[in-house]
Design a protein around this motif. Structure first.
Motif, PDB file in Angstrom:
ATOM      1  N   GLN A 257     -27.627  -7.559 -24.447  1.00 52.78           N
ATOM      2  CA  GLN A 257     -26.660  -7.181 -25.470  1.00 52.78           C
ATOM      3  C   GLN A 257     -25.238  -7.625 -25.140  1.00 52.78           C
ATOM      4  OE1 GLN A 257     -26.986  -3.595 -27.618  1.00 52.78           O
ATOM      5  NE2 GLN A 257     -29.092  -3.172 -27.023  1.00 52.78           N
ATOM      6  N   GLN A 258     -24.969  -7.944 -23.887  1.00 49.85           N
ATOM      7  CA  GLN A 258     -23.632  -8.409 -23.519  1.00 49.85           C
ATOM      8  C   GLN A 258     -23.457  -9.898 -23.801  1.00 49.85           C
ATOM      9  OE1 GLN A 258     -21.262  -6.164 -22.553  1.00 49.85           O
ATOM     10  NE2 GLN A 258     -22.897  -4.699 -23.006  1.00 49.85           N
ATOM     11  N   THR A 259     -24.462 -10.693 -23.437  1.00 47.86           N
ATOM     12  CA  THR A 259     -24.352 -12.145 -23.585  1.00 47.86           C
ATOM     13  C   THR A 259     -25.057 -12.674 -24.828  1.00 47.86           C
ATOM     14  OG1 THR A 259     -26.386 -12.590 -22.333  1.00 47.86           O
ATOM     15  CG2 THR A 259     -24.324 -12.347 -21.076  1.00 47.86           C
ATOM     16  N   GLY A 260     -25.976 -11.876 -25.398  1.00 47.70           N
ATOM     17  CA  GLY A 260     -26.768 -12.323 -26.535  1.00 47.70           C
ATOM     18  C   GLY A 260     -27.968 -13.174 -26.152  1.00 47.70           C
ATOM     19  N   LEU A 261     -28.089 -13.528 -24.873  1.00 52.88           N
ATOM     20  CA  LEU A 261     -29.146 -14.442 -24.454  1.00 52.88           C
ATOM     21  C   LEU A 261     -30.511 -13.760 -24.430  1.00 52.88           C
ATOM     22  CD1 LEU A 261     -27.285 -16.371 -21.604  1.00 52.88           C
ATOM     23  CD2 LEU A 261     -27.517 -16.978 -24.027  1.00 52.88           C
ATOM     24  N   LEU A 262     -31.567 -14.580 -24.545  1.00 49.20           N
ATOM     25  CA  LEU A 262     -32.931 -14.090 -24.629  1.00 49.20           C
ATOM     26  C   LEU A 262     -33.738 -14.503 -23.408  1.00 49.20           C
ATOM     27  CD1 LEU A 262     -33.729 -14.995 -28.363  1.00 49.20           C
ATOM     28  CD2 LEU A 262     -32.699 -12.900 -27.458  1.00 49.20           C
ATOM     29  N   THR A 263     -34.680 -13.637 -23.021  1.00 46.71           N
ATOM     30  CA  THR A 263     -35.607 -13.912 -21.926  1.00 46.71           C
ATOM     31  C   THR A 263     -37.001 -13.500 -22.361  1.00 46.71           C
ATOM     32  OG1 THR A 263     -33.875 -13.378 -20.321  1.00 46.71           O
ATOM     33  CG2 THR A 263     -36.122 -13.508 -19.493  1.00 46.71           C
ATOM     34  N   ALA A 264     -37.970 -14.364 -22.164  1.00 43.76           N
ATOM     35  CA  ALA A 264     -39.347 -14.036 -22.537  1.00 43.76           C
ATOM     36  C   ALA A 264     -39.848 -12.862 -21.704  1.00 43.76           C
ATOM     37  CB  ALA A 264     -40.250 -15.243 -22.354  1.00 43.76           C
ATOM     38  N   THR A 265     -40.486 -11.885 -22.372  1.00 39.95           N
ATOM     39  CA  THR A 265     -40.992 -10.700 -21.673  1.00 39.95           C
ATOM     40  C   THR A 265     -42.407 -10.905 -21.144  1.00 39.95           C
ATOM     41  OG1 THR A 265     -41.933  -9.768 -23.693  1.00 39.95           O
ATOM     42  CG2 THR A 265     -39.634  -9.202 -23.171  1.00 39.95           C
ATOM     43  N   GLY A 266     -43.089 -11.915 -21.652  1.00 39.96           N
ATOM     44  CA  GLY A 266     -44.497 -12.098 -21.312  1.00 39.96           C
ATOM     45  C   GLY A 266     -45.425 -11.455 -22.324  1.00 39.96           C
ATOM     46  N   THR A 267     -44.872 -10.683 -23.242  1.00 37.99           N
ATOM     47  CA  THR A 267     -45.686 -10.060 -24.295  1.00 37.99           C
ATOM     48  C   THR A 267     -45.905 -11.045 -25.440  1.00 37.99           C
ATOM     49  OG1 THR A 267     -44.925  -7.828 -23.804  1.00 37.99           O
ATOM     50  CG2 THR A 267     -45.802  -8.213 -26.005  1.00 37.99           C
ATOM     51  N   THR A 268     -47.152 -11.349 -25.691  1.00 37.64           N
ATOM     52  CA  THR A 268     -47.527 -12.251 -26.780  1.00 37.64           C
ATOM     53  C   THR A 268     -48.729 -11.665 -27.511  1.00 37.64           C
ATOM     54  OG1 THR A 268     -46.746 -14.205 -25.577  1.00 37.64           O
ATOM     55  CG2 THR A 268     -48.260 -14.580 -27.393  1.00 37.64           C
ATOM     56  N   VAL A 269     -48.682 -11.707 -28.830  1.00 36.22           N
ATOM     57  CA  VAL A 269     -49.802 -11.238 -29.647  1.00 36.22           C
ATOM     58  C   VAL A 269     -50.342 -12.418 -30.429  1.00 36.22           C
ATOM     59  CG1 VAL A 269     -50.470  -9.782 -31.591  1.00 36.22           C
ATOM     60  CG2 VAL A 269     -48.921  -8.891 -29.848  1.00 36.22           C
ATOM     61  N   SER A 270     -51.658 -12.590 -30.424  1.00 43.11           N
ATOM     62  CA  SER A 270     -52.294 -13.675 -31.162  1.00 43.11           C
ATOM     63  C   SER A 270     -52.860 -13.149 -32.479  1.00 43.11           C
ATOM     64  CB  SER A 270     -53.424 -14.295 -30.338  1.00 43.11           C
ATOM     65  OG  SER A 270     -52.905 -14.879 -29.149  1.00 43.11           O
ATOM     66  N   LEU A 271     -52.530 -13.845 -33.579  1.00 52.66           N
ATOM     67  CA  LEU A 271     -53.139 -13.565 -34.868  1.00 52.66           C
ATOM     68  C   LEU A 271     -52.909 -14.768 -35.770  1.00 52.66           C
ATOM     69  CD1 LEU A 271     -51.071 -10.946 -36.929  1.00 52.66           C
ATOM     70  CD2 LEU A 271     -50.140 -12.275 -35.075  1.00 52.66           C
ATOM     71  N   PRO A 272     -53.720 -14.939 -36.821  1.00 49.93           N
ATOM     72  CA  PRO A 272     -53.676 -16.174 -37.601  1.00 49.93           C
ATOM     73  C   PRO A 272     -52.407 -16.321 -38.448  1.00 49.93           C
ATOM     74  CG  PRO A 272     -55.778 -15.023 -37.878  1.00 49.93           C
ATOM     75  CD  PRO A 272     -54.841 -14.071 -37.210  1.00 49.93           C
ATOM     76  N   ASN A 273     -51.704 -17.411 -38.270  1.00 45.91           N
ATOM     77  CA  ASN A 273     -50.616 -17.854 -39.150  1.00 45.91           C
ATOM     78  C   ASN A 273     -49.565 -16.785 -39.472  1.00 45.91           C
ATOM     79  OD1 ASN A 273     -52.003 -20.452 -39.637  1.00 45.91           O
ATOM     80  ND2 ASN A 273     -53.452 -19.199 -40.793  1.00 45.91           N
ATOM     81  N   PRO A 274     -48.978 -16.128 -38.477  1.00 42.90           N
ATOM     82  CA  PRO A 274     -47.939 -15.133 -38.787  1.00 42.90           C
ATOM     83  C   PRO A 274     -46.716 -15.814 -39.383  1.00 42.90           C
ATOM     84  CG  PRO A 274     -47.939 -15.608 -36.441  1.00 42.90           C
ATOM     85  CD  PRO A 274     -49.129 -16.335 -37.020  1.00 42.90           C
ATOM     86  N   SER A 275     -46.173 -15.231 -40.462  1.00 42.12           N
ATOM     87  CA  SER A 275     -45.079 -15.902 -41.158  1.00 42.12           C
ATOM     88  C   SER A 275     -43.916 -14.987 -41.502  1.00 42.12           C
ATOM     89  CB  SER A 275     -45.605 -16.542 -42.449  1.00 42.12           C
ATOM     90  OG  SER A 275     -46.201 -15.569 -43.286  1.00 42.12           O
ATOM     91  N   SER A 276     -44.069 -13.679 -41.336  1.00 36.94           N
ATOM     92  CA  SER A 276     -42.995 -12.755 -41.686  1.00 36.94           C
ATOM     93  C   SER A 276     -43.088 -11.514 -40.817  1.00 36.94           C
ATOM     94  CB  SER A 276     -43.090 -12.362 -43.165  1.00 36.94           C
ATOM     95  OG  SER A 276     -42.056 -11.462 -43.516  1.00 36.94           O
ATOM     96  N   LEU A 277     -41.951 -11.077 -40.265  1.00 32.88           N
ATOM     97  CA  LEU A 277     -41.882  -9.885 -39.419  1.00 32.88           C
ATOM     98  C   LEU A 277     -40.832  -8.927 -39.969  1.00 32.88           C
ATOM     99  CD1 LEU A 277     -41.838 -11.520 -35.841  1.00 32.88           C
ATOM    100  CD2 LEU A 277     -43.827 -10.832 -37.192  1.00 32.88           C
ATOM    101  N   GLN A 278     -41.194  -7.653 -40.033  1.00 36.87           N
ATOM    102  CA  GLN A 278     -40.245  -6.608 -40.415  1.00 36.87           C
ATOM    103  C   GLN A 278     -40.447  -5.414 -39.481  1.00 36.87           C
ATOM    104  OE1 GLN A 278     -37.816  -6.582 -42.688  1.00 36.87           O
ATOM    105  NE2 GLN A 278     -38.253  -8.523 -43.712  1.00 36.87           N
ATOM    106  N   LEU A 279     -39.354  -4.906 -38.908  1.00 37.49           N
ATOM    107  CA  LEU A 279     -39.396  -3.774 -37.981  1.00 37.49           C
ATOM    108  C   LEU A 279     -38.613  -2.605 -38.553  1.00 37.49           C
ATOM    109  CD1 LEU A 279     -38.836  -5.215 -34.383  1.00 37.49           C
ATOM    110  CD2 LEU A 279     -40.417  -3.384 -34.943  1.00 37.49           C
ATOM    111  N   ARG A 280     -39.156  -1.390 -38.347  1.00 33.29           N
ATOM    112  CA  ARG A 280     -38.429  -0.214 -38.825  1.00 33.29           C
ATOM    113  C   ARG A 280     -38.777   0.998 -37.968  1.00 33.29           C
ATOM    114  NH1 ARG A 280     -35.905   1.837 -43.553  1.00 33.29           N
ATOM    115  NH2 ARG A 280     -36.095   4.120 -43.625  1.00 33.29           N
ATOM    116  N   LEU A 281     -37.783   1.873 -37.809  1.00 32.71           N
ATOM    117  CA  LEU A 281     -37.988   3.147 -37.139  1.00 32.71           C
ATOM    118  C   LEU A 281     -38.372   4.203 -38.169  1.00 32.71           C
ATOM    119  CD1 LEU A 281     -37.744   5.166 -34.761  1.00 32.71           C
ATOM    120  CD2 LEU A 281     -35.299   5.338 -35.307  1.00 32.71           C
ATOM    121  N   TYR A 282     -39.461   4.948 -37.862  1.00 37.45           N
ATOM    122  CA  TYR A 282     -39.904   6.055 -38.709  1.00 37.45           C
ATOM    123  C   TYR A 282     -39.771   7.354 -37.936  1.00 37.45           C
ATOM    124  CZ  TYR A 282     -41.738   2.721 -42.058  1.00 37.45           C
ATOM    125  OH  TYR A 282     -41.843   1.716 -42.993  1.00 37.45           O
ATOM    126  N   ARG A 283     -39.215   8.371 -38.565  1.00 39.60           N
ATOM    127  CA  ARG A 283     -39.002   9.670 -37.927  1.00 39.60           C
ATOM    128  C   ARG A 283     -39.895  10.730 -38.570  1.00 39.60           C
ATOM    129  NH1 ARG A 283     -34.378   9.203 -34.821  1.00 39.60           N
ATOM    130  NH2 ARG A 283     -32.930   7.561 -35.434  1.00 39.60           N
TER     131      ARG A 283
END
Length: 376
Positions: free
Chosen positions: A350-376
């Motif tokens: 959050q200070q530099t804005g730079l990204l580092t791969a976490t090693g977490t990868t999910v495989s699924l066919p042809n992903p094209s759109s991502l939306q994230l939301r917090l639910y309470r």
């Protein structure tokens, strides 16, 4: 002593209940090529580790290539980029945040071929749709139960521009201004960002703004546009030109103040730049470019001028990063690599804005759109 122990136990149970009462969900749209196959996926997202756990998936929609979440989070809207004439549609889904399950609610014709983007106004009353191949846009009333009513208006265009891909209009996004008064439609085929004022009680409900469009650089191919959360600026990624244009924004008007590169140091007729997002803190902007680059570009946003300075770039971890999302905490960036069939999770500084791969990868066919939301 017993009283203190009792208070400690109750406090621990209460804290655990609060932690479990909120949950981040990731919704994934894809090209399933067959409506009988799963096309929309739901994952639980761990905001501390970046881990993803699949919860459910939904079939019954052909190529749900783009998703958007209603303001309250209860409904998800998607478009069917059917790649078949006269089959494009918009669909609403109900989401149960307890079970993590989606249910089909309603469908309407999109009013044009290959809808590529849907957006919802801040009040959750109107759905706008960009029909890419059809060269048209549509607006649909939304009922309180999440169902989509028939189109209130379909607006076709016949424009063109300077390259072989631009022999006709191709509306590629449908985005409301933060106050919901205006809707913006980047037209890749005409090199224009079209602007309409939303007048809910008038007929027609969408009326051309003044000016009715903002011209972009010929051959640039405007694709997606995003508005800064606090500053009076908007940012448009240009698919063909591989650039990001910065606009000062005021009451429906866009005035370009800067244009920066979103491609590697090469020369191409079409860079295939794709998606663009601003971090939750408003300090950084991220853009993806596909084809040979497969790269996420990182820019710092000047908090006075709105202008961009590139501070880094990183491989998307796959092929064809069509879409990506920044989680609400600002700690992670998730990238959908459509042609390598994977979603890659990056840790964000959050200070530099730079990204580092976490090693977490999910495989699924042809992903094209991502939306994230917090639910309470």
């Amino acid at each position: 002593m017993v009283r203190k122990l009792f208070i400690l136990v109750i406090s621990t149970i209460f804290s655990s209940f609060i932690a479990n009462a909120q949950q981040y969900y990731l919704f994934v749209g894809s090209y399933n090529r067959d409506r009988a196959k799963e096309g929309v996926y739901v994952f639980r997202f761990n905001e501390k580790t970046g881990a993803l756990d699949r919860v459910s998936a939904l079939a019954g929609i052909l190529n749900p290539s783009f998703l958007t979440i209603a303001p309250g989070g209860q409904y998800i809207y998607t478009c069917s980029e059917a790649q078949t004439p006269n089959v494009g549609g918009v669909t609403s889904l109900a989401f149960d945040s307890t079970s993590g399950v989606l249910t089909l609610l309603s469908r309407q014709d999109s009013g044009g071929d290959n809808p590529a983007y849907v957006g919802v106004d801040p009040k959750g009353k109107w759905l706008v749709c960009a029909n890419y191949s059809g060269g048209s846009l549509g607006i649909f009333p939304l009922n309180e139960n999440g169902r989509i009513a028939p189109a209130a208006q379909i607006i076709p265009f016949k424009d063109s521009s300077v390259t072989k891909r631009q022999t006709s209009s191709h509306i590629h996004a449908a985005v409301f201004s933060p106050d919901g008064k205006y809707a913006f439609f980047p037209d890749l085929g005409a090199d224009k960002i079209r602007t309409y004022q939303l007048k809910p009680n008038a007929s027609p409900v969408l009326q051309p703004a003044t000016p009715a469009y903002t011209a972009t650089i010929p051959g640039s191919g405007p694709r997606h546009i995003v508005f800064h959360q606090r500053l009076p600026f908007a940012y448009c990624i240009e698919e063909m030109g591989g650039m990001v244009s910065v606009y000062r924004y005021h009451e429906g008007k866009l005035d370009r103040v800067q244009r920066v590169s979103a491609h590697l140091d090469d020369k191409a007729e079409d860079y295939n730049a794709a998606d663009i997002h601003i971090s939750p803190d408003g300090l950084f902007l991220y853009a993806s470019t596909r084809e040979a680059a497969n790269t996420i570009f990182i820019y710092r946003v000047n908090q006075q001028t709105g202008q961009l300075k590139q501070v880094g770039k990183i491989s998307s971890g796959g092929i064809h990063p069509r879409n990506f999302a920044i989680d609400p905490t600002g700690n992670f960036v998730l990238v959908a690599n459509q042609r390598s069939n994977n979603i890659v999770v990056f840790k964000r500084d959050q200070q530099t804005g730079l990204l580092t791969a976490t090693g977490t990868t999910v495989s699924l066919p042809n992903p094209s759109s991502l939306q994230l939301r917090l639910y309470r």
